[in-house]
Design a protein around this motif. Structure first.
Motif, PDB file in Angstrom:
ATOM      1  N   PRO A 147       0.826  -1.245   0.029  1.00  0.00           N
ATOM      2  CA  PRO A 147       0.272  -0.016   0.022  1.00  0.00           C
ATOM      3  C   PRO A 147       0.845   1.306  -0.100  1.00  0.00           C
ATOM      4  O   PRO A 147       0.530   2.080  -0.650  1.00  0.00           O
ATOM      5  CB  PRO A 147      -0.657  -0.185   1.321  1.00  0.00           C
ATOM      6  CG  PRO A 147      -0.871  -1.580   1.641  1.00  0.00           C
ATOM      7  CD  PRO A 147       0.292  -2.096   1.169  1.00  0.00           C
ATOM      8  N   PHE A 148       1.833   1.248   0.757  1.00  0.00           N
ATOM      9  CA  PHE A 148       2.940   2.475   0.664  1.00  0.00           C
ATOM     10  C   PHE A 148       3.489   2.503  -0.508  1.00  0.00           C
ATOM     11  O   PHE A 148       3.561   3.712  -1.009  1.00  0.00           O
ATOM     12  CB  PHE A 148       3.950   2.263   1.945  1.00  0.00           C
ATOM     13  CG  PHE A 148       4.840   3.557   2.162  1.00  0.00           C
ATOM     14  CD1 PHE A 148       4.335   4.160   3.491  1.00  0.00           C
ATOM     15  CD2 PHE A 148       5.659   4.111   1.314  1.00  0.00           C
ATOM     16  CE1 PHE A 148       5.292   5.477   3.660  1.00  0.00           C
ATOM     17  CE2 PHE A 148       6.466   5.144   1.609  1.00  0.00           C
ATOM     18  CZ  PHE A 148       6.259   5.841   2.668  1.00  0.00           C
ATOM     19  N   ALA A 149       3.999   1.701  -1.182  1.00  0.00           N
ATOM     20  CA  ALA A 149       4.707   1.813  -2.309  1.00  0.00           C
ATOM     21  C   ALA A 149       3.836   2.167  -3.586  1.00  0.00           C
ATOM     22  O   ALA A 149       4.235   3.201  -4.278  1.00  0.00           O
ATOM     23  CB  ALA A 149       5.459   0.641  -2.819  1.00  0.00           C
ATOM     24  N   ARG A 150       2.551   1.820  -3.549  1.00  0.00           N
ATOM     25  CA  ARG A 150       1.534   2.264  -4.681  1.00  0.00           C
ATOM     26  C   ARG A 150       1.265   3.687  -4.383  1.00  0.00           C
ATOM     27  O   ARG A 150       0.975   4.557  -5.360  1.00  0.00           O
ATOM     28  CB  ARG A 150       0.458   1.352  -4.592  1.00  0.00           C
ATOM     29  CG  ARG A 150       0.784   0.045  -5.617  1.00  0.00           C
ATOM     30  CD  ARG A 150       1.066   0.458  -7.016  1.00  0.00           C
ATOM     31  NE  ARG A 150       1.471  -0.577  -7.739  1.00  0.00           N
ATOM     32  CZ  ARG A 150       2.772  -1.309  -7.897  1.00  0.00           C
ATOM     33  NH1 ARG A 150       3.861  -0.614  -7.231  1.00  0.00           N
ATOM     34  NH2 ARG A 150       3.022  -2.507  -8.602  1.00  0.00           N
ATOM     35  N   MET A 151       0.771   3.913  -3.054  1.00  0.00           N
ATOM     36  CA  MET A 151       0.275   5.267  -2.805  1.00  0.00           C
ATOM     37  C   MET A 151       1.530   6.190  -3.117  1.00  0.00           C
ATOM     38  O   MET A 151       1.093   7.559  -3.579  1.00  0.00           O
ATOM     39  CB  MET A 151      -0.167   5.330  -1.604  1.00  0.00           C
ATOM     40  CG  MET A 151      -1.622   4.596  -1.369  1.00  0.00           C
ATOM     41  SD  MET A 151      -2.562   4.806   0.061  1.00  0.00           S
ATOM     42  CE  MET A 151      -3.085   6.684  -0.021  1.00  0.00           C
ATOM     43  N   SER A 152       2.650   6.136  -2.799  1.00  0.00           N
ATOM     44  CA  SER A 152       3.703   6.990  -2.952  1.00  0.00           C
ATOM     45  C   SER A 152       3.969   7.199  -4.399  1.00  0.00           C
ATOM     46  O   SER A 152       4.279   8.312  -4.764  1.00  0.00           O
ATOM     47  CB  SER A 152       5.111   6.385  -2.259  1.00  0.00           C
ATOM     48  OG  SER A 152       6.287   7.293  -2.446  1.00  0.00           O
ATOM     49  N   GLN A 153       3.909   6.117  -4.964  1.00  0.00           N
ATOM     50  CA  GLN A 153       4.086   6.119  -6.631  1.00  0.00           C
ATOM     51  C   GLN A 153       2.762   7.121  -7.297  1.00  0.00           C
ATOM     52  O   GLN A 153       3.229   7.751  -8.051  1.00  0.00           O
ATOM     53  CB  GLN A 153       4.114   4.992  -7.258  1.00  0.00           C
ATOM     54  CG  GLN A 153       4.276   4.776  -8.609  1.00  0.00           C
ATOM     55  CD  GLN A 153       3.912   3.356  -9.109  1.00  0.00           C
ATOM     56  OE1 GLN A 153       4.014   2.343  -8.495  1.00  0.00           O
ATOM     57  NE2 GLN A 153       4.276   2.942 -10.379  1.00  0.00           N
ATOM     58  N   LEU A 154       1.725   7.075  -6.813  1.00  0.00           N
ATOM     59  CA  LEU A 154       0.548   7.285  -7.626  1.00  0.00           C
ATOM     60  C   LEU A 154      -0.394   8.491  -6.991  1.00  0.00           C
ATOM     61  O   LEU A 154      -0.975   8.980  -7.882  1.00  0.00           O
ATOM     62  CB  LEU A 154      -0.627   6.133  -7.825  1.00  0.00           C
ATOM     63  CG  LEU A 154       0.125   4.839  -8.823  1.00  0.00           C
ATOM     64  CD1 LEU A 154      -1.002   3.664  -8.628  1.00  0.00           C
ATOM     65  CD2 LEU A 154       0.694   5.186  -9.804  1.00  0.00           C
ATOM     66  N   ALA A 155      -0.141   8.801  -5.825  1.00  0.00           N
ATOM     67  CA  ALA A 155      -0.961   9.923  -5.140  1.00  0.00           C
ATOM     68  C   ALA A 155      -0.256  11.140  -5.602  1.00  0.00           C
ATOM     69  O   ALA A 155       0.607  11.594  -4.886  1.00  0.00           O
ATOM     70  CB  ALA A 155      -1.163   9.659  -3.575  1.00  0.00           C
ATOM     71  N   ARG A 156      -0.866  11.778  -6.565  1.00  0.00           N
ATOM     72  CA  ARG A 156      -0.057  12.988  -7.157  1.00  0.00           C
ATOM     73  C   ARG A 156      -1.113  13.925  -7.419  1.00  0.00           C
ATOM     74  O   ARG A 156      -2.369  13.614  -7.653  1.00  0.00           O
ATOM     75  CB  ARG A 156       0.771  12.813  -8.508  1.00  0.00           C
ATOM     76  CG  ARG A 156       1.721  11.619  -8.658  1.00  0.00           C
ATOM     77  CD  ARG A 156       2.922  12.060  -7.914  1.00  0.00           C
ATOM     78  NE  ARG A 156       4.109  10.866  -7.852  1.00  0.00           N
ATOM     79  CZ  ARG A 156       5.343  11.134  -7.551  1.00  0.00           C
ATOM     80  NH1 ARG A 156       5.756  12.248  -7.651  1.00  0.00           N
ATOM     81  NH2 ARG A 156       6.155  10.080  -7.411  1.00  0.00           N
ATOM     82  N   GLY A 157      -0.719  15.101  -7.494  1.00  0.00           N
ATOM     83  CA  GLY A 157      -1.672  16.257  -7.722  1.00  0.00           C
ATOM     84  C   GLY A 157      -2.679  16.788  -6.630  1.00  0.00           C
ATOM     85  O   GLY A 157      -1.907  16.755  -5.491  1.00  0.00           O
ATOM     86  N   SER A 158      -3.867  16.922  -7.083  1.00  0.00           N
ATOM     87  CA  SER A 158      -4.954  17.261  -6.014  1.00  0.00           C
ATOM     88  C   SER A 158      -5.597  16.218  -5.262  1.00  0.00           C
ATOM     89  O   SER A 158      -5.779  15.043  -5.693  1.00  0.00           O
ATOM     90  CB  SER A 158      -5.775  17.891  -6.763  1.00  0.00           C
ATOM     91  OG  SER A 158      -5.548  19.073  -7.271  1.00  0.00           O
ATOM     92  N   ILE A 159      -5.814  16.337  -3.894  1.00  0.00           N
ATOM     93  CA  ILE A 159      -6.378  15.238  -2.905  1.00  0.00           C
ATOM     94  C   ILE A 159      -7.703  15.730  -3.332  1.00  0.00           C
ATOM     95  O   ILE A 159      -8.307  16.801  -3.239  1.00  0.00           O
ATOM     96  CB  ILE A 159      -6.135  15.437  -1.648  1.00  0.00           C
ATOM     97  CG1 ILE A 159      -4.683  15.174  -1.449  1.00  0.00           C
ATOM     98  CG2 ILE A 159      -6.734  14.487  -0.686  1.00  0.00           C
ATOM     99  CD1 ILE A 159      -4.106  15.712  -0.128  1.00  0.00           C
ATOM    100  N   LEU A 160      -8.763  14.817  -3.652  1.00  0.00           N
ATOM    101  CA  LEU A 160     -10.136  14.906  -3.905  1.00  0.00           C
ATOM    102  C   LEU A 160     -10.929  14.380  -2.565  1.00  0.00           C
ATOM    103  O   LEU A 160     -10.535  13.812  -1.874  1.00  0.00           O
ATOM    104  CB  LEU A 160     -10.619  13.900  -5.203  1.00  0.00           C
ATOM    105  CG  LEU A 160      -9.730  14.259  -6.464  1.00  0.00           C
ATOM    106  CD1 LEU A 160     -10.538  13.341  -7.400  1.00  0.00           C
ATOM    107  CD2 LEU A 160     -10.366  15.833  -6.953  1.00  0.00           C
ATOM    108  N   ARG A 161     -11.845  15.140  -2.237  1.00  0.00           N
ATOM    109  CA  ARG A 161     -12.980  15.068  -1.340  1.00  0.00           C
ATOM    110  C   ARG A 161     -13.699  13.701  -1.802  1.00  0.00           C
ATOM    111  O   ARG A 161     -14.100  13.601  -2.777  1.00  0.00           O
ATOM    112  CB  ARG A 161     -13.689  16.035  -0.775  1.00  0.00           C
ATOM    113  CG  ARG A 161     -12.907  17.352  -0.299  1.00  0.00           C
ATOM    114  CD  ARG A 161     -13.844  18.585   0.259  1.00  0.00           C
ATOM    115  NE  ARG A 161     -13.214  19.771   0.743  1.00  0.00           N
ATOM    116  CZ  ARG A 161     -12.577  19.807   1.950  1.00  0.00           C
ATOM    117  NH1 ARG A 161     -12.504  18.773   2.780  1.00  0.00           N
ATOM    118  NH2 ARG A 161     -11.813  20.810   2.311  1.00  0.00           N
ATOM    119  N   THR A 162     -13.874  12.850  -0.667  1.00  0.00           N
ATOM    120  CA  THR A 162     -14.594  11.669  -0.877  1.00  0.00           C
ATOM    121  C   THR A 162     -15.961  11.630   0.134  1.00  0.00           C
ATOM    122  O   THR A 162     -15.956  11.824   1.052  1.00  0.00           O
ATOM    123  CB  THR A 162     -13.936  10.693  -0.776  1.00  0.00           C
ATOM    124  OG1 THR A 162     -13.479  10.421   0.907  1.00  0.00           O
ATOM    125  CG2 THR A 162     -12.666  10.262  -1.446  1.00  0.00           C
ATOM    126  N   ALA A 163     -17.157  11.458  -0.696  1.00  0.00           N
ATOM    127  CA  ALA A 163     -18.360  11.347  -0.086  1.00  0.00           C
ATOM    128  C   ALA A 163     -18.624   9.974  -0.150  1.00  0.00           C
ATOM    129  O   ALA A 163     -18.806   9.353  -1.175  1.00  0.00           O
ATOM    130  CB  ALA A 163     -19.368  12.109  -0.555  1.00  0.00           C
TER     131      ALA A 163
END
Length: 510
Positions: free
Chosen positions: A378-394
């Motif tokens: 989970p850490f590796a993929r989120m570090s790699q792919l979490a880029r740009g803007s954080i979107l609010r989630t409902a």
């Protein structure tokens, strides 16, 4: 089967993804440094003693900033012991972990290692047994160009150019009675204020992290933050949080919902920090540094292999808290990362503790192999792919009932959108132990064209929720998530029971 409906919209964002959110931690504890990142004589070691096999896994994991050298260790550490010719460095006892510290690895070695690993250095100072003078001297040694006693000593010791360390921790867990140099909030607050002031007089560009509570269950939680910030508000940029969680007595449901407590912890500290700012009529905003977090099975700490057994021998780098992580732990770690990302407007630094061997995503054996634990993914993929803007989630999800946290969403999620690449990333966890989850995602302001990645971590074939990885076999990892579909502004998928998944979608703005 459970269900979840998730709505996200291009115009509803939390903020930009802070790259320092994907940090790690290297402490002089157990086998994190010695036989972890540093092992002269190992078949993979380079001329400096850095294990190349571990370095390759660190680069794959993708941490962006690494906190060093502790942790409890730093509260009894003299930084001068770790610089200069190695054969002239003193051997000391470390009271925090009841071990022998040779000081064969110190500041210069760590800075070189960090450059090899392509990570930023986050340096902690000793405010347990030491204070203002040692703190300002260390900043001068590390960051001043030349022409002074400390900066010239650095150059004599082989580093012509400054280390230019920007982030500094003003001590570690000094709210804890276990800490060498434990202090009251007022005692710590005054010392941290003066140390921080002196450090910024040496280098005004540095960023400072004040010690917050060692956990939301501390008896002084809340009061500690309020009192400390009353002293250091003008000097510091961040307030720290630490939290460790584990499964108790087979209560897997509560364990899977522990990110609920992380959410509470973060939001409580934000409220306290903002209350201090309001009282001071200050427009400055204190951000959070969640610089220790992980799953840690804190049982058996008085066994012969653990640090608090005072009858054992003093040893060099013994095995300490080398937890073996399973599928359940990996799903929980994924929800912790979701919590941190959802609060990324205020939690702008975070460090999973620790990097190698000690409650770590990477394990290694002396003279032997290095491998990925389940929580690596989970850490590796989120570090790699979490880029740009954080979107609010409902999220509208079926709920799971827990003994400790009440009802919690069966499906936990965070999301980011990288406008430059045109990719939207969904990070999802199914907390249901036995039920699959049908998930529908409505994309406001986006038109989805294709699924570019769909991977899942779950119970491996023939295994169970306690399945884990060893140096002989990495059974737990990411596999393709089948059946993900996209049409217009909707994504649908099915999550296996007890799973963490990443789905990346190519999108255009509608």
């Amino acid at each position: 089967m459970s269900t979840a409906r998730i709505t996200i919209d291009r115009d509803f964002t939390v903020g930009e993804v802070p790259r320092r959110l994907f940090g790690s931690f290297v402490e002089h504890m157990g086998r994190c440094v010695y036989t972890g990142i540093f092992e002269p004589g190992h078949p993979s070691a380079d001329e400096r003693g850095f294990r190349r096999d571990v370095l390759e896994l660190v680069r794959e994991l993708g941490p962006t900033i690494v906190r060093y050298p502790g942790g409890n260790f730093v509260s009894g550490y003299n930084w001068e012991d770790g610089v200069g010719p190695v054969d002239e460095r003193p051997t000391r006892i470390d009271g925090a972990w009841h071990t022998i510290e040779t000081n064969a690895f110190g500041l210069h070695e760590f800075v070189e290692w960090a450059r090899e690993a392509d990570v930023e250095v986050m340096e902690a100072i000793n405010l347990g047994t030491r204070g203002v003078d040692a703190a300002r001297a260390l900043v001068e040694y590390a960051n001043h160009p030349a022409g002074t006693a400390w900066s010239d000593l650095r150059r004599e010791n082989g580093a012509e150019d400054p280390f230019d360390i920007k982030v500094w921790c003003l001590g570690n867990e000094l709210d804890g009675p276990w800490q060498i140099g434990h202090k009251t909030a007022d005692e710590y607050g005054r010392l941290a204020q003066e140390a921080g002031k002196a450090m910024k007089l040496v280098d005004p560009s540095i960023e400072l992290v004040a010690v917050g509570s060692s956990g939301s269950g501390m008896p002084t939680f809340g009061e500690w933050e309020y009192t400390v910030l009353g002293h250091v508000y003008d000097e510091v940029d961040y307030l720290s949080l630490h939290a460790y969680y584990q499964e108790h007595d087979g209560d897997a449901k509560s364990f899977l919902a522990t990110a609920v407590d992380m959410d509470y912890f973060i939001e409580s500290v934000i409220s306290t920090a903002d209350a201090v700012g309001a009282k001071r009529k200050s427009r400055k905003r204190i951000n959070l540094s969640f610089d220790e977090w992980n799953v840690w099975y804190q049982t058996g700490l008085d066994t012969p292999d653990q640090p608090h057994n005072v009858g054992k021998q003093w040893r060099k780098h013994p095995r300490l808290i080398e937890d073996e992580y399973n599928v359940t732990d990996a799903v929980v770690v994924g929800t912790f990362l979701n919590s941190l990302l959802r609060h990324g407007d205020r939690v702008t630094i975070a460090n999973q503790a620790q990097l190698v061997n000690v409650i770590a995503p990477i394990r290694s054996e002396e003279g032997g192999a290095a491998w990925r634990q389940s929580i690596f993914w989970p850490f590796a993929r989120m570090s790699q792919l979490a880029r740009g803007s954080i979107l609010r989630t409902a999220v509208t999800s079926d709920r799971i009932d827990t003994a400790k946290y009440g009802d919690a969403d069966a499906v936990d999620v965070s999301a980011t959108w990288d406008e430059e690449s045109g990719r939207l990333a969904l990070f999802l966890a199914n907390r249901g132990l036995d039920e699959t989850a049908d998930v529908s995602v409505k994309l406001g302001g986006f038109a989805a064209s294709a699924i570019t990645r769909a991977e899942v971590l779950t119970v491996p074939e023939g295994g169970d929720r306690f399945s884990s990885n060893t140096q002989d076999a990495e059974r737990v990892g990411l596999t393709p998530l089948e059946g993900v579909s996209v049409e217009g502004s909707a994504v649908t998928l099915r999550l296996p029971a007890l799973s963490w998944a990443v789905v990346e979608v190519a999108v255009t703005t509608a």
